[in-house]
Design a protein around this motif. Structure first.
Motif, mmCIF file in Angstrom:
data_model
loop_
_atom_site.group_PDB
_atom_site.id
_atom_site.type_symbol
_atom_site.label_atom_id
_atom_site.label_comp_id
_atom_site.label_asym_id
_atom_site.label_seq_id
_atom_site.Cartn_x
_atom_site.Cartn_y
_atom_site.Cartn_z
ATOM 1 N N GLU A 23 0.819 -1.215 0.000
ATOM 2 C CA GLU A 23 0.000 0.000 0.000
ATOM 3 C C GLU A 23 0.860 1.275 0.000
ATOM 4 O O GLU A 23 0.872 2.029 -0.962
ATOM 5 C CB GLU A 23 -0.889 -0.081 1.243
ATOM 6 C CG GLU A 23 -1.802 1.062 1.479
ATOM 7 C CD GLU A 23 -2.597 0.845 2.767
ATOM 8 O OE1 GLU A 23 -3.117 -0.271 2.999
ATOM 9 O OE2 GLU A 23 -2.682 1.799 3.557
ATOM 10 N N PHE A 76 8.472 -2.473 3.250
ATOM 11 C CA PHE A 76 8.246 -3.656 4.102
ATOM 12 C C PHE A 76 9.477 -4.036 4.936
ATOM 13 O O PHE A 76 9.984 -5.159 4.833
ATOM 14 C CB PHE A 76 7.782 -4.851 3.252
ATOM 15 C CG PHE A 76 6.323 -4.747 2.858
ATOM 16 C CD1 PHE A 76 5.312 -5.030 3.763
ATOM 17 C CD2 PHE A 76 5.960 -4.351 1.583
ATOM 18 C CE1 PHE A 76 3.970 -4.918 3.411
ATOM 19 C CE2 PHE A 76 4.616 -4.230 1.213
ATOM 20 C CZ PHE A 76 3.625 -4.531 2.136
ATOM 21 N N ASN A 103 5.364 -0.375 -3.624
ATOM 22 C CA ASN A 103 4.092 0.069 -3.050
ATOM 23 C C ASN A 103 3.308 0.923 -4.039
ATOM 24 O O ASN A 103 3.891 1.494 -4.974
ATOM 25 C CB ASN A 103 4.353 0.935 -1.813
ATOM 26 C CG ASN A 103 4.727 0.112 -0.595
ATOM 27 O OD1 ASN A 103 4.065 -0.875 -0.269
ATOM 28 N ND2 ASN A 103 5.790 0.516 0.083
ATOM 29 N N HIS A 135 -3.288 -7.985 3.411
ATOM 30 C CA HIS A 135 -2.090 -7.206 3.723
ATOM 31 C C HIS A 135 -1.505 -7.744 5.045
ATOM 32 O O HIS A 135 -2.248 -8.021 5.983
ATOM 33 C CB HIS A 135 -2.483 -5.722 3.874
ATOM 34 C CG HIS A 135 -1.297 -4.830 3.901
ATOM 35 N ND1 HIS A 135 -0.460 -4.766 4.992
ATOM 36 C CD2 HIS A 135 -0.785 -3.986 2.977
ATOM 37 C CE1 HIS A 135 0.504 -3.910 4.729
ATOM 38 N NE2 HIS A 135 0.336 -3.422 3.504
HETATM 39 N N1 URA Z 1 2.865 -1.558 4.423
HETATM 40 C C1 URA Z 1 2.900 -1.421 3.088
HETATM 41 O O1 URA Z 1 1.898 -1.542 2.408
HETATM 42 N N2 URA Z 1 4.070 -1.171 2.516
HETATM 43 C C2 URA Z 1 5.191 -1.042 3.195
HETATM 44 O O2 URA Z 1 6.232 -0.801 2.587
HETATM 45 C C3 URA Z 1 5.125 -1.186 4.594
HETATM 46 C C4 URA Z 1 3.965 -1.451 5.189
#
Ligand code: URA
Length: 212
Positions: free
Chosen positions: A69, A82, A108, A182
């Motif tokens: 996201e 992430f 993202n 997610h």
């Molecule tokens: N959530 C996401 O969607 N992307 C990221 O990079 C970290 C957390």
């Protein structure tokens, strides 16, 4: 009005857009140039609150592209997607299907962190959309795994709830994609991890089929 916002309004009005062909550049060169463009972006107000932009992590030659996201606190600090708690779970999820960072390319929908990790706004997504579109075009993955509704809706270009996005093989410009939970949602709702694992098994199966 910026080019991205212009395109967004034209598309919302159902007007087909013609694209100028870009001169051929290698995907590595293209990704490097795109990352620089993203780093300098001031198209929406998120640039005012970001520490830095977050472009990608992983292998640009990977068959599997994972789309989340938006960056959170740790991603904004480190400039990589992430890498916080959700990222730790994503790494475990990948391990569960015998995959590692080198087997995936992660990006993202938004390249800047929304303040306090609020949901991305429609205009922010519209302003940022050409970056992810060009990233996908340069990576040319065999399969995309979209994590969460924002990534799923982006690829499908339809505001469907996650329930209706999951368990279907969709296509984005002929590239197959599936949508799953997610990892941040799974941290709050661990009972759904089983379902997420089934989605990952589908990912693995589709990748093996592509290779065979
Ligand atoms: N959530 C996401 O969607 N992307 C990221 O990079 C970290 C957390």
């Amino acid at each position: 009005m910026s080019d991205a916002l212009n395109r967004y309004y034209l598309q919302a009005m159902g007007i087909d857009l013609w694209e100028l062909r870009r001169p051929h550049v290698s995907s590595e060169q293209g990704l490097g140039a795109l990352a620089k463009e993203v780093a300098a972006c001031t198209q929406c107000s998120l640039h005012k609150t970001r520490t830095q932009t977050v472009f990608c992590r992983g292998n640009s030659n990977a068959k599997l592209m994972i789309i989340g996201e938006a960056p959170g606190f740790f991603e904004d600090q480190q400039g990589l997607p992430f890498v916080g708690k959700a990222g730790a779970l994503l790494n475990q999820m990948l391990q569960s299907i015998e995959m590692a960072e080198n087997d995936v390319y992660i990006a993202n929908v938004l390249k800047c962190r929304p303040p306090n990790n609020r949901d991305p706004q429609l205009e922010e997504i519209a302003q940022c959309s050409s970056y992810l579109e060009r990233q996908i075009e340069l990576i040319q993955p065999s399969l995309i795994l979209a994590l969460g509704r924002f990534a799923g809706q982006f690829l499908l270009n339809k505001p469907l709830p996650l329930k209706q996005l999951r368990k279907t093989l969709h296509h984005y410009h002929n590239i197959p994609f599936i949508v799953s939970y997610h990892p941040a949602y799974l941290l709050r709702n661990p009972a759904d991890k089983k379902q997420a694992f089934l989605d990952l098994l589908t990912v693995k199966k589709l990748l093996v089929e592509k290779q065979g």
